[in-house]
Motif scaffolding. Structure first.
Motif, PDB file in Angstrom:
ATOM      1  N   CYS A  45       0.488  -1.112   0.128  1.00  0.00           N
ATOM      2  CA  CYS A  45       0.133  -0.301  -0.323  1.00  0.00           C
ATOM      3  C   CYS A  45       0.866   0.850   0.076  1.00  0.00           C
ATOM      4  O   CYS A  45       0.405   2.339   0.064  1.00  0.00           O
ATOM      5  N   TRP A  48       1.156   2.611  -3.498  1.00  0.00           N
ATOM      6  CA  TRP A  48       0.169   3.274  -4.382  1.00  0.00           C
ATOM      7  C   TRP A  48       0.661   4.311  -4.649  1.00  0.00           C
ATOM      8  O   TRP A  48       0.462   4.593  -6.148  1.00  0.00           O
ATOM      9  N   CYS A  63      -2.540  -4.455  -3.469  1.00  0.00           N
ATOM     10  CA  CYS A  63      -3.054  -3.555  -2.705  1.00  0.00           C
ATOM     11  C   CYS A  63      -4.118  -3.265  -2.679  1.00  0.00           C
ATOM     12  O   CYS A  63      -5.620  -4.164  -1.266  1.00  0.00           O
ATOM     13  N   GLN A  64      -4.668  -2.912  -3.566  1.00  0.00           N
ATOM     14  CA  GLN A  64      -6.514  -2.404  -3.992  1.00  0.00           C
ATOM     15  C   GLN A  64      -6.700  -3.488  -4.291  1.00  0.00           C
ATOM     16  O   GLN A  64      -7.925  -3.406  -4.101  1.00  0.00           O
ATOM     17  N   LEU A  67      -7.889  -5.008  -0.688  1.00  0.00           N
ATOM     18  CA  LEU A  67      -8.765  -4.035   0.642  1.00  0.00           C
ATOM     19  C   LEU A  67     -10.377  -3.974  -0.065  1.00  0.00           C
ATOM     20  O   LEU A  67     -10.931  -3.908   0.279  1.00  0.00           O
ATOM     21  N   ARG A 102      -8.090   2.627   1.726  1.00  0.00           N
ATOM     22  CA  ARG A 102      -6.689   2.860   2.477  1.00  0.00           C
ATOM     23  C   ARG A 102      -5.418   3.392   2.509  1.00  0.00           C
ATOM     24  O   ARG A 102      -4.869   2.909   3.820  1.00  0.00           O
TER      25      ARG A 102
END
Length: 135
Positions: A45, A48, A63-64, A67, A102
């Motif tokens: 993250c 990002w 990461c996205q 989440l 995030r």
């Protein structure tokens, strides 16, 4: 003799769906089969905002994806009639961006370094429950 109980196909479907979601959605694994930890998620993250190559773009996407996956799974659980399913969830406003999610999760991870070896999905849920508690 006992009266036969009617089978409830929707209840069975909810139970099967909940079991599948819990099995797949709460234990993220990497390609190598190892569990994704809070450390892994925090690193992904952090990339990002400033990825520089395809490898870091991929990590940012991971990461996205995680989440969104946990958020989406919790949204599904919120609509199940089971009290146990709703205990795993949180109550968020209608419109929440992935960027806000995030920020909430990264802040939570940074505030709880002692938990960074735990499963990232559990940590995401805990962060969201803290940010969006149910009444």
């Amino acid at each position: 003799k006992h009266a036969k109980m009617k089978r409830c196909p929707m209840r069975q479907l909810h139970t099967i769906t909940l079991a599948a979601i819990l099995a797949l959605g709460v234990t993220p694994i990497t390609v190598s089969g190892q569990s994704v930890t809070g450390n892994d998620l925090l690193e992904r993250c952090d990339i990002w905002d400033n990825f520089t190559d395809m490898g870091s773009a991929f990590e940012s996407g991971m990461c996205q994806g995680e989440l969104f996956g946990v958020w989406n799974t919790a949204s599904i659980l919120n609509h199940l009639p089971s009290v146990q399913a709703r205990l795993l969830t949180f109550c968020s406003p209608e419109e929440v961006t992935l960027l806000r999610i995030r920020r909430i999760v990264v802040n939570y991870l940074q505030a709880h370094p002692e938990r960074l070896q735990e499963s990232s999905s559990i940590l995401i849920l805990d962060a969201l429950r803290e940010a969006f508690p149910c009444p």
